[in-house]
Write an enzyme that holds these catalytic residues in place. Structure first.
Site, PDB file in Angstrom:
ATOM      1  N   HIS A 153     -60.944  55.723   7.646  1.00  0.00           N
ATOM      2  CA  HIS A 153     -61.860  56.291   8.629  1.00  0.00           C
ATOM      3  C   HIS A 153     -62.637  57.471   8.036  1.00  0.00           C
ATOM      4  CE1 HIS A 153     -59.578  53.628  11.173  1.00  0.00           C
ATOM      5  NE2 HIS A 153     -58.474  54.259  10.805  1.00  0.00           N
ATOM      6  N   GLU A 157     -56.371  61.109  12.613  1.00  0.00           N
ATOM      7  CA  GLU A 157     -56.007  60.280  11.464  1.00  0.00           C
ATOM      8  C   GLU A 157     -56.974  60.504  10.315  1.00  0.00           C
ATOM      9  OE1 GLU A 157     -55.433  55.553  10.223  1.00  0.00           O
ATOM     10  OE2 GLU A 157     -56.101  56.085  12.265  1.00  0.00           O
ATOM     11  N   HIS A 206     -53.647  55.408   5.610  1.00  0.00           N
ATOM     12  CA  HIS A 206     -53.798  55.401   7.069  1.00  0.00           C
ATOM     13  C   HIS A 206     -52.572  56.031   7.731  1.00  0.00           C
ATOM     14  CE1 HIS A 206     -57.368  52.718   7.606  1.00  0.00           C
ATOM     15  NE2 HIS A 206     -57.014  52.325   6.383  1.00  0.00           N
ATOM     16  N   GLU A 233     -49.693  52.628   6.049  1.00  0.00           N
ATOM     17  CA  GLU A 233     -49.594  53.373   7.309  1.00  0.00           C
ATOM     18  C   GLU A 233     -48.418  54.335   7.140  1.00  0.00           C
ATOM     19  OE1 GLU A 233     -51.656  53.152   9.762  1.00  0.00           O
ATOM     20  OE2 GLU A 233     -52.618  51.176   9.661  1.00  0.00           O
TER      21      GLU A 233
END
Length: 284
Positions: A74, A111, A166, A248
């Site tokens: 992101h 995030e 992430h 993650e």
């Protein structure tokens, strides 16, 4: 009539002896000079050889000549560009949004902020090991890049490994990390046949190293306790032609995981774990 040297004064005897002694002394000095010179040359040569050997023995950094692409998941600016990031792009087997805003902790730590911080720490660790590191973005653009462009950046760089950083946004009580691996897909511009195997190896090395460095456990809500999850719906994996995985690091929506993710010291350990996993993969 011959002279009797015994009757000569002592000074005269000494004057007669000197001309005979001088040539002998000079001859002796001349004979010794080359020997002294050879000894000096030998010492100089030995010193030079030792210095040269010491320089040659210095090992190259372990990741010298390797290229690693780090993809911070992101972009902090995505939330200001929802129209642009909602535009669909081709991921080979389907069409999907360009990007998303990502998740956040209940206290508002995003995030995007987390992934960028860990990626900076990871870059620094990899550079110290001699790797060439390419960041997919550094919050240096208004939004994105889109997921298809993220894949192209790794491909164009000819990366030896790509890790997309992430953090998850799952339900409270769902804890732990997991590594997402590319599934075998073929369609449109997607063909993961050549990277499925090496990406799994990268993922396994990464999961083991991340657990050691952080003390975190594999996710308790997917992957059957292995910390590995295979997916075919992520454009960043489908369109990659080089070994690539997503990590993650934890669940931002769980308070216990969130406490770790917001701790700078833990984020440094997370970066170290990722660097260790990449190193283990690249060094074979």
């Amino acid at each position: 009539m011959p002279y009797d040297h015994r009757k000569l004064p002592h000074r005269k005897l000494l004057a007669l002896a000197l001309p005979l002694a001088l040539p002998l002394a000079l001859t002796a000095c001349t004979a010794e000079a080359p020997q002294g010179s050879r000894s000096g040359d030998a010492k100089h040569t030995a010193a030079t050889a030792t210095a040269s050997t010491a320089g040659a023995a210095r090992p190259a950094p372990p990741l010298a000549g390797r290229t690693v692409v780090v993809d911070p998941g992101h972009n902090p600016g995505n939330f200001r560009h929802t129209t642009e990031i909602n535009k669909k792009v081709d991921i080979g087997t389907n069409h999907k949004e360009c990007d998303t805003t990502g998740t956040s902790t209940n206290a508002g730590y995003t995030e995007a902020a987390f992934t960028l911080d860990v990626s900076h720490r990871l870059r620094d660790l990899l550079v110290k090991q001699g790797a060439k590191v390419v960041l997919v973005h550094d919050a240096d653009r208004p939004y994105g890049p889109c997921i298809d462009e993220r894949a192209r950046i790794g491909n164009t760089a000819g990366a030896d490994a790509v890790v997309s950083v992430h953090a998850d946004g799952s339900a409270v009580g769902n804890r732990g990390f997991h590594v997402i691996l590319p599934a075998r897909v073929s369609g449109g511009g997607a063909d993961t046949a050549k990277i499925v195997g090496p990406s799994r190896t990268l993922g396994e090395k990464l999961a083991a190293a991340f657990a050691r460095a952080t003390g975190a456990r594999p996710a308790n809500y997917l992957g059957a306790g292995t910390g590995l999850d295979v997916r075919d719906d992520l454009g960043g994996l489908n369109l990659s032609t080089v070994p690539k995985v997503f990590l993650e690091c934890g669940n931002m929506r769980d308070p216990k995981d969130a406490a770790l993710l917001t701790d700078p010291a833990w984020r440094q350990r997370a970066a170290q774990g990722i660097a260790d996993g990449i190193g283990a993969y690249l060094e074979g």
